[in-house]
Design a protein around this motif. Structure first.
Motif, short mmCIF file in Angstrom:
data_model
loop_
_atom_site.label_atom_id
_atom_site.label_comp_id
_atom_site.label_asym_id
_atom_site.label_seq_id
_atom_site.Cartn_x
_atom_site.Cartn_y
_atom_site.Cartn_z
N PRO A 766 -19.73 -35.75 -55.18
CA PRO A 766 -19.98 -35.61 -56.63
C PRO A 766 -19.08 -36.50 -57.47
O PRO A 766 -19.53 -37.04 -58.49
N GLU A 767 -17.82 -36.67 -57.07
CA GLU A 767 -16.92 -37.51 -57.88
C GLU A 767 -17.32 -38.98 -57.80
O GLU A 767 -17.15 -39.73 -58.77
N THR A 768 -17.85 -39.40 -56.66
CA THR A 768 -18.35 -40.78 -56.55
C THR A 768 -19.55 -40.99 -57.46
O THR A 768 -19.63 -41.98 -58.20
N LEU A 769 -20.47 -40.04 -57.44
CA LEU A 769 -21.66 -40.15 -58.28
C LEU A 769 -21.29 -40.09 -59.77
O LEU A 769 -21.88 -40.81 -60.59
N ALA A 770 -20.29 -39.26 -60.08
CA ALA A 770 -19.85 -39.17 -61.48
C ALA A 770 -19.25 -40.49 -61.94
O ALA A 770 -19.49 -40.94 -63.07
N ALA A 771 -18.45 -41.13 -61.06
CA ALA A 771 -17.85 -42.42 -61.44
C ALA A 771 -18.93 -43.47 -61.62
O ALA A 771 -18.86 -44.30 -62.54
N GLY A 772 -19.96 -43.46 -60.75
CA GLY A 772 -21.05 -44.42 -60.90
C GLY A 772 -21.83 -44.20 -62.19
O GLY A 772 -22.21 -45.16 -62.87
N SER A 773 -22.05 -42.95 -62.52
CA SER A 773 -22.77 -42.65 -63.76
C SER A 773 -21.97 -43.12 -64.98
O SER A 773 -22.53 -43.70 -65.92
N SER A 774 -20.64 -42.89 -64.94
CA SER A 774 -19.80 -43.35 -66.06
C SER A 774 -19.78 -44.86 -66.15
O SER A 774 -19.78 -45.43 -67.25
N LEU A 775 -19.79 -45.53 -64.99
CA LEU A 775 -19.84 -46.99 -64.99
C LEU A 775 -21.10 -47.49 -65.69
O LEU A 775 -21.05 -48.40 -66.54
N ALA A 776 -22.23 -46.89 -65.34
CA ALA A 776 -23.48 -47.30 -65.97
C ALA A 776 -23.44 -47.06 -67.48
O ALA A 776 -23.87 -47.91 -68.27
N HIS A 777 -22.91 -45.91 -67.89
CA HIS A 777 -22.85 -45.57 -69.32
C HIS A 777 -22.04 -46.59 -70.08
O HIS A 777 -22.49 -47.12 -71.12
N TRP A 778 -20.83 -46.91 -69.58
CA TRP A 778 -19.96 -47.79 -70.36
C TRP A 778 -20.39 -49.25 -70.27
O TRP A 778 -20.10 -50.03 -71.17
N ARG A 779 -21.09 -49.63 -69.20
CA ARG A 779 -21.68 -50.97 -69.20
C ARG A 779 -22.72 -51.09 -70.31
O ARG A 779 -22.78 -52.11 -71.01
N GLY A 780 -23.53 -50.06 -70.44
CA GLY A 780 -24.51 -50.07 -71.51
C GLY A 780 -23.86 -50.10 -72.88
O GLY A 780 -24.28 -50.85 -73.78
N GLU A 781 -22.77 -49.30 -73.06
CA GLU A 781 -22.07 -49.28 -74.34
C GLU A 781 -21.43 -50.62 -74.65
O GLU A 781 -21.28 -51.00 -75.81
N ALA A 782 -21.05 -51.38 -73.57
CA ALA A 782 -20.42 -52.68 -73.77
C ALA A 782 -21.45 -53.78 -73.98
O ALA A 782 -21.08 -54.96 -74.13
N GLY A 783 -22.74 -53.45 -73.97
CA GLY A 783 -23.78 -54.43 -74.22
C GLY A 783 -24.42 -54.99 -72.97
O GLY A 783 -25.35 -55.80 -73.05
N ASP A 784 -23.94 -54.57 -71.78
CA ASP A 784 -24.50 -55.08 -70.52
C ASP A 784 -25.60 -54.12 -70.07
O ASP A 784 -25.44 -53.33 -69.13
N VAL A 785 -26.75 -54.19 -70.76
CA VAL A 785 -27.84 -53.27 -70.48
C VAL A 785 -28.38 -53.48 -69.08
O VAL A 785 -28.66 -52.52 -68.34
N ALA A 786 -28.53 -54.75 -68.67
CA ALA A 786 -29.04 -55.03 -67.32
C ALA A 786 -28.11 -54.46 -66.26
O ALA A 786 -28.56 -53.89 -65.26
#
Length: 902
Positions: A766-786
């Motif tokens: 679960p902690e691995t999946l949570a870190a991956g989900s957070s990575l996706a979220h903040w990439r999107g927030e930083a403008g890296d939608v792809a």
């Protein structure tokens, strides 16, 4: 007896004597002399005349033949280029290295090349090859050269040798002699005292030796370290030696690794394989079998200049054991042979268990003046003497020793050494090695590099001597290794370690041995840490039942295991069940141990936690207040458990909506813990994290990021970079960086965290999946939608696969349907990942029973692939095969109700 006639002993090898003696006793004469114990009737001596000097070019001694598949190595190039450095002649060179690395072959190649060089600048007038394993053959070789080259007295070897050495020095007015002297396999630096060839602009000396004594370099030779083959050289050697046998490069590479890239080992292994008809894999299997000695894997017949691999180091070990401190080198090497070839901390081999073992195994006096001891008492060994023994082994190239740091030993020297041990000594040495490891294992594992080395050494010890570690119960080092893996955040390796420990302990010690009960408990806890809370509950439930039968329901171990069971029940989602179980446990412990017993207080703390998790906020507040009063009374204000309860109360205050009050409570707690425990204590770092968290809740995101950065720096110093506490703080810091406006910094931090947790915890944790989900979220927030979409798809696909493999084929089909739609929009229909999702959708529809739907999707995919790749493409053929499969399934299996979608 009077009148008895007998021929006298020959007076020397360089002249003939015929003697008739009348006498009554024997006599002894030195070389070149004669003795008489009776009366001599007739004596006739014929002295051999001095030999005329041999014409140049002239060779004395025999150069060893070239080995099979000889390779020109980097060391050979260094040997040639070192002959002249910066215009200054290098008159002496020293090839040093462990036995078996090919020093003699390199020297022979150098000598052969120099001898065959016919140019005026490079050619030789005289070449002398001497096997210099002792002083006597060195003197004899020089004497032979003196007799053949400079009219030396053949009746006096010492004098002839000195004359030859003097003759090597160039004389004014005489034609200079270009010479090369090779002293092969010098065993003792003392053997060369007063026997070094002179410095000459026309002469060169080459010495090969296993020794690394400073006295050898005193005359000023250039030292060239000869090591093992590199990976490419080893593979080339085996490929050439075993040509025509159709062995794969992968198998040959693996064999080279098994033999540690040692040239002599590769040569003898290839000879054995050829002679015996064994395959490479078959040889490797036999090599891995500890019951098979290296001697049994040596060819029956070897070239004249080779000795069996198993004997390659025996003379060096024998000699090392005679050097001061005498008798310690062999048992020291035996201990090192049980541990990691790539690095043994010196502290392990100088620890008290090691010193005691060395004293018991010592085979000789280590002091010029032996100490007075009680009868039967062994002479104690000091740490300095242990280091001296390591230096002796280093000087003879049996180990590589970096003083005060580490020891390395070639794996085949280790194997050969272990092969000489009796079963009793083998087991004893292994357990001493384990004792030494546990003795130096630090309680605080802040030095992560050292702890990793200790774990590596334990793994090596377990691989070569596992039975010994269970001889009188599972050794403590086995449990310590698992704890170290878990504490460093390596949950999956820790779980696997305890799984093996539990199986090995039960197999060797029986089902009810205390060690198997401990191993089962640790396995359950590690399974929970690895993300399988339900699995932990199942194992602990079985264990509690067995503990009640074996130890009784009132045993402290039984009670603490019941607490573990309640904890993981709560983590598995049954918070009310956890609270109920702990309520029963507290009642039982108060009756057995008393309400004020520390274990009872600890269980009451757990009960309060799970009450809170189950929604009983009021009950947990009252319970913690009562608990805190009892802890202060029984344990004191500065006890860690008391601090922990204060931390829990402060958290409850914040969760009730009073974030500033929680921050204030944590600020007071931090001050008290710093005074009591020190600024860098793990509990203090935890309290500082709580303070930062509640300050953030009080709308101070920027200040929180700065505070977390400070805590993280201290945690890295205390715990290391990959410790779970450090990673949790990195998680919090990344989040609050994003909240403070630094979305790119947050994405970068989560990318690192995702990689580390995936490696340590596995992709499904679960902690691995949570870190991956957070990575996706903040990439999107930083403008890296792809980038955000890519990570999200990877997580989604992994979760889909896990869902399908867990038996939820319908859920997997639905998820792949969603994934296919997303990829078609974002990546296009022709993208490989879109096509892969398309095919997976068809597969899981079929697995879910929707065969018609699988056929429909596969037909659509086939039509698209034909347009995209053509009729003959392999991928198109694969899709056709899948379509045929599902059509056969449709004919063979009736359609399941409810799965008629297309």
């Amino acid at each position: 007896m009077s009148g008895y006639r007998r021929p006298a002993l020959r007076a020397g090898l360089t002249h003939r004597a015929r003697t008739w003696i009348l006498g009554t006793g024997d006599g002894t004469a030195s070389y070149g002399g004669m003795v008489n114990t009776g009366s001599i009737h007739t004596l006739a001596v014929q002295q051999r005349p001095f030999q005329e000097p041999a014409p140049w070019p002239h060779q004395v001694g025999v150069i060893p033949p070239m080995a099979r598949s000889f390779q020109h190595r980097i060391a050979a190039q260094r040997l040639r280029t070192a002959a002249d450095v910066g215009g200054t002649a290098v008159v002496a060179q020293l090839l040093t290295g462990m036995g078996g690395v090919g020093k003699t072959q390199l020297a022979a190649d150098y000598a052969r090349t120099a001898w065959n060089d016919t140019t005026t600048a490079g050619g030789l007038d005289v070449l002398v090859w001497i096997t210099a394993s002792a002083r006597a053959p060195i003197v004899t070789g020089y004497a032979q050269a003196g007799v053949e080259l400079c009219r030396a007295d053949p009746n006096d070897a010492e004098k002839a040798a000195r004359r030859f050495l003097a003759w090597l020095t160039p004389k004014a007015g005489e034609k200079p002699c270009r010479w090369l002297i090779v002293l092969d396999d010098v065993a003792d630096p003392d053997d060369l005292k007063r026997l070094w060839p002179p410095a000459s602009p026309y002469g060169r000396t080459l010495v090969t030796t296993r020794r690394r004594d400073t006295s050898l370099v005193a005359p000023g030779p250039r030292v060239i370290e000869v090591g093992i083959f590199d990976a490419d050289e080893a593979l080339t050697y085996l490929t050439t030696s075993l040509s025509g046998r159709n062995e794969s490069s992968a198998d040959l590479t693996a064999l080279a690794q098994d033999l540690g890239h040692l040239p002599l080992a590769l040569d003898q292994a290839s000879a054995y394989i050829i002679d015996s008809g064994e395959s490479v894999n078959g040889y490797r299997i036999r090599l891995a079998d500890r019951t098979t000695t290296l001697a049994a894997l040596t060819p029956d017949t070897l070239p004249d200049d080779q000795i069996p691999l198993a004997a390659a180091w025996s003379l060096s070990i024998d000699r090392a054991d005679t050097l001061r401190p005498a008798g310690l080198a062999r048992p020291m090497l035996q201990l090192a042979s049980m541990l990691d070839a790539n690095g043994i901390p010196q502290a392990v081999l100088t620890s008290p268990p090691t010193l005691t073992h060395l004293a018991a195994q010592s085979t000789g006096p280590r002091h010029r003046r032996p100490r007075r001891l009680w009868p039967g008492r062994k002479q104690a060994v000091t740490p300095d003497e242990a280091v001296e023994a390591l230096r002796v082994l280093h000087r003879l190239s049996l180990i590589d020793h970096v003083p005060a740091i580490t020891i390395r030993v070639h794996q085949l020297i280790q194997r050969t050494t272990r092969d000489t041990l009796t079963p009793h000594l083998y087991d004893r040495t292994a357990r001493v090695a384990a004792d030494a490891l546990i003795r130096v294992w630090p309680d605080d594992e802040g030095d992560t590099a050292l702890v990793q080395v200790l774990r590596d050494n334990t793994a090596t010890l377990s691989a070569c001597a596992e039975d010994a570690l269970y001889r009188r119960g599972a050794h403590e080092v086995l449990f310590r290794t698992g704890m170290s893996l878990g504490e460093s955040g390596q949950a999956i390796p820790a779980r696997d370690h305890y799984q093996h420990l539990a199986e090995a302990t039960q197999q060797r010690l029986g089902a009810n041995h205390p060690d198997i009960l401990s191993a089962r408990r640790l396995l359950a806890l590690s399974r929970g840490d690895a993300g399988d809370a339900s699995g932990a509950v199942d194992l602990l439930t079985e264990l509690v039942t067995d503990l009640v039968q074996v130890l009784g329901k009132n045993d402290p171990y039984t009670l603490s295991t019941r607490g573990d069971l309640a904890f993981w029940r709560g983590n598995a989602g049954d918070t009310s069940g956890a609270a109920d179980a702990l309520t029963d446990l507290v009642t039982h412990m108060e009756r057995v141990l008393g309400k004020s017993h520390p274990d009872t207080l600890d269980t009451r703390s757990d009960l309060a936690f799970w009450r809170g998790e189950s929604g009983d906020t009021l009950g947990v507040t009252d319970a913690l207040a009562e608990l805190l009063a009892d802890q202060i009374r029984v344990l004191g204000k500065e006890h860690p458990d008391t601090f922990e309860t204060r931390r829990r109360i402060a958290d409850l205050r914040g969760e009730a909506g009073d974030a500033p009050g929680a921050a204030g409570a944590f600020a007071e707690l931090v001050d008290d813990e710093v005074r009591s425990l020190g600024a860098h204590h793990p509990d203090v770092l935890g309290a500082r994290l709580g303070l930062a968290s509640w300050r953030a809740q009080a709308d101070d995101a920027s200040g929180t990021a700065d505070a977390l950065a400070d805590v993280l720096a201290d945690q890295i110093r205390v715990f290391g970079t990959d410790h779970p506490e450090t990673l949790d703080t990195q998680d919090s810091l990344a989040f609050w960086r994003g909240e403070a406006g630094d979305a790119s910094g947050a994405a970068e931090a989560y990318e690192h965290l995702f990689k580390v947790r995936r490696r340590a915890l596995g992709e499904d944790h679960p902690e691995t999946l949570a870190a991956g989900s957070s990575l996706a979220h903040w990439r999107g927030e930083a403008g890296d939608v792809a980038g955000a979409i890519t990570v999200t798809e990877q997580l989604l696909e992994h979760m889909v696969v896990q869902r399908g493999e867990a038996g939820d084929a319908s859920g997997a089909a639905e998820a792949y349907e969603h994934l296919f739609k997303v990829r078609r929009i974002v990546l296009g229909e022709d993208h490989p990942e879109t096509l892969a999702a398309w095919g997976s959708l068809a597969h899981w529809r079929g697995e879910a029973g929707d065969v018609a739907g699988a056929i429909t999707v596969t037909e659509q995919l086939l039509e698209h692939m034909v347009q995209l790749l053509g009729e003959e493409h392999p991928h198109v053929s694969l899709i056709r095969h899948n379509l045929a499969h599902w059509r056969n399934e449709a004919e063979r299996t009736p359609e399941r109700p409810g799965n008629e979608r297309s």
